[in-house]
Design an enzyme around this catalytic site. Structure first.
Site, PDB file in Angstrom:
ATOM      1  N   GLU A 142      77.324  92.851  89.026  1.00 55.54           N
ATOM      2  CA  GLU A 142      77.849  92.114  88.169  1.00 55.54           C
ATOM      3  C   GLU A 142      77.780  92.174  86.621  1.00 55.54           C
ATOM      4  O   GLU A 142      78.337  92.343  86.017  1.00 55.54           O
ATOM      5  CB  GLU A 142      78.000  90.719  88.567  1.00 55.54           C
ATOM      6  CG  GLU A 142      79.098  89.708  87.791  1.00 55.54           C
ATOM      7  CD  GLU A 142      80.514  89.904  87.743  1.00 55.54           C
ATOM      8  OE1 GLU A 142      81.049  90.552  86.930  1.00 55.54           O
ATOM      9  OE2 GLU A 142      80.875  89.878  88.953  1.00 55.54           O
ATOM     10  N   LYS A 151      81.422 101.510  81.556  1.00 55.96           N
ATOM     11  CA  LYS A 151      81.851 100.136  82.049  1.00 55.96           C
ATOM     12  C   LYS A 151      83.267 100.742  82.495  1.00 55.96           C
ATOM     13  O   LYS A 151      83.576  99.862  83.613  1.00 55.96           O
ATOM     14  CB  LYS A 151      81.662  99.110  81.037  1.00 55.96           C
ATOM     15  CG  LYS A 151      80.289  98.789  80.540  1.00 55.96           C
ATOM     16  CD  LYS A 151      80.038  98.125  79.400  1.00 55.96           C
ATOM     17  CE  LYS A 151      78.721  97.601  78.912  1.00 55.96           C
ATOM     18  NZ  LYS A 151      78.574  96.944  77.674  1.00 55.96           N
TER      19      LYS A 151
END
Length: 431
Positions: A130, A206
């Site tokens: 996460e 990302k």
């Protein structure tokens, strides 16, 4: 299951010390959530004697990774040391030793995520990450769990705080790129070598992770078209503002049918768009789902405690799975084969700045070229350039394919009336 879960920590830098702080300070909540206490047994560091802002028993520190990875008492490994090859080796070793892994390493996940997830599945271990995207914003769990029943069609994100800080200051204070970059470095928002941030590579890693999860498709870093902010000028921002836009460095992952586009580039948004109001080092990810519609996730994209919070949240998930005996069951291969859009399938609006000869017929020649290429114009500004026999022409297009737009840019360079093309940016968020 034991009355205590033992943790091995790889790294004790900014995020690592934040993890120690949260685990120490939140023991009551952690025990309430998972039914047992949490203990950090061993921590891998480079220097045992280094001064740190967390109080630790020296016996817990080691400079030998094997003391952590091979300890049979350790249940979960938290990797917050950064780097790629060494971290990859350590995580694979941990998984082979049947230890669950939580990592904050977006570089590693973007480059080797598939290999690591396969190793986790083979060994029936959890592997969560996460904290690898957008710091303290729970975007990955939202995609995997919260929006699991929906079909994601598009994600747009400000996922790099350094570039958002720089563009915010350039826009609000009218300062140039080099000056604001130096300030960001002095404040610790930018590295001494800021290349990965300002040239878009960090955001690309990302965005590849988000694309893989959001579309259940194996998106790799090389699939991401990347442009950074190092050539953005205050003039670009001023003209953008005059036309009603704010610039952000945006990672975009968009799916149409079975094909996807993944890119990182400076992008203009109408001032009214929610992403236009995300300032300084903050991050935000805008998600479109066929059922839910539009949602936005906003918060601190980096920092000691926000990132550590995401790491410990993953740890809680691992511990809950341990209590239920379901570790390793969440790992799944991407559902779809990768299909990337070609340039004639990627549509957007564009902002364009041109320096052209300030003479009769120039404007007619330019508009004729756009018309021949089938590109219609939405907004146009023209300004004389002082001391030069040139005019600055600023325009925005209607929706056009990337293929046709690139053809226009090449053709403009061949026109005698065009001195040069100053800048070009994608425009999003308008009707």
């Amino acid at each position: 299951m034991n009355n205590s879960i033992n943790i091995g920590l790889l790294g004790l830098g900014t995020v690592g010390s934040g993890v120690v702080h949260i685990i120490d300070q939140h023991q009551d909540k952690l025990k309430h959530q998972v039914g047992c206490s949490v203990s950090i047994s061993k921590i891998l560091v480079n220097d045992i004697h280094k001064e740190r802002d967390v109080h630790l028993n020296g016996s817990r520190l080691t400079t030998d990774a094997n003391d952590v990875l091979n300890d049979p008492e350790i249940d979960v490994i938290l990797e917050v040391m950064g780097g790629i090859e060494e971290s990859r080796k350590y995580i694979l070793q941990a998984l082979e030793n049947k230890k669950h892994v939580v990592t904050a390493n977006k570089d590693l996940v973007a480059l080797h995520g598939s290999e690591l997830l396969q190793a986790a599945a083979k060994n029936k271990c959890d592997l969560f990450y996460e904290a690898s995207v957008a710091g303290g914003i729970p975007i990955i769990r939202s995609l995997v769990d919260g929006l699991a029943s929906d079909k994601i069609t598009k994600m747009m994100g400000i996922v790099n705080g350094t570039t958002n800080y720089i563009l915010t200051k350039m826009t609000q204070e009218g300062r140039d790129y080099d000056e604001v970059l130096k300030e960001a470095q002095d404040l610790g928002y930018a590295e001494s070598d800021p290349t990965a941030d300002v040239e878009g590579l960090d955001a690309a890693r990302k965005t590849a992770i988000l694309g893989t999860l959001g579309f259940s498709m194996p998106i790799e870093l090389d699939d991401v078209s990347v442009a950074g902010i190092s050539n953005v000028t205050t003039e670009d921002l001023n003209y953008s503002h005059e036309l009603g836009y704010t610039m952000k460095l945006i990672g975009i992952a968009e799916r149409t049918g079975n094909k996807v586009e993944v890119s990182v580039q400076p992008t203009l948004f109408p001032h009214s768009h929610p992403l236009a109001s995300v300032h300084d080092e903050f991050n935000a990810v805008y998600v479109y789902g066929e059922a839910v519609g539009e949602t936005m996730f906003y918060g601190p994209g980096a920092g000691k405690l926000p990132t550590a919070t995401a790491v410990v949240s993953d740890l809680v998930e691992v511990m809950k799975n341990m209590r239920l005996g379901v570790n390793g069951n969440k790992v799944s291969e991407p559902q779809f084969e990768k299909q990337l859009k070609s340039d004639d399938e990627i549509y957007s609006k564009y902002f364009l700045r041109i320096h052209a000869k300030d003479q009769a017929g120039t404007f007619a020649e330019l508009t004729s070229l756009f018309s021949k290429k089938g590109v219609s114009l939405e907004k146009i500004l023209q300004r004389p350039l002082e001391g030069k026999e040139l005019a600055e022409i600023i325009l925005t297009t209607h929706q056009v394919s990337k293929q046709d737009y690139d053809s226009v840019i090449r053709a403009l360079a061949e026109l005698d009336v065009v001195d040069h093309v100053k800048s070009s940016y994608r425009v999003e968020g308008g009707k």
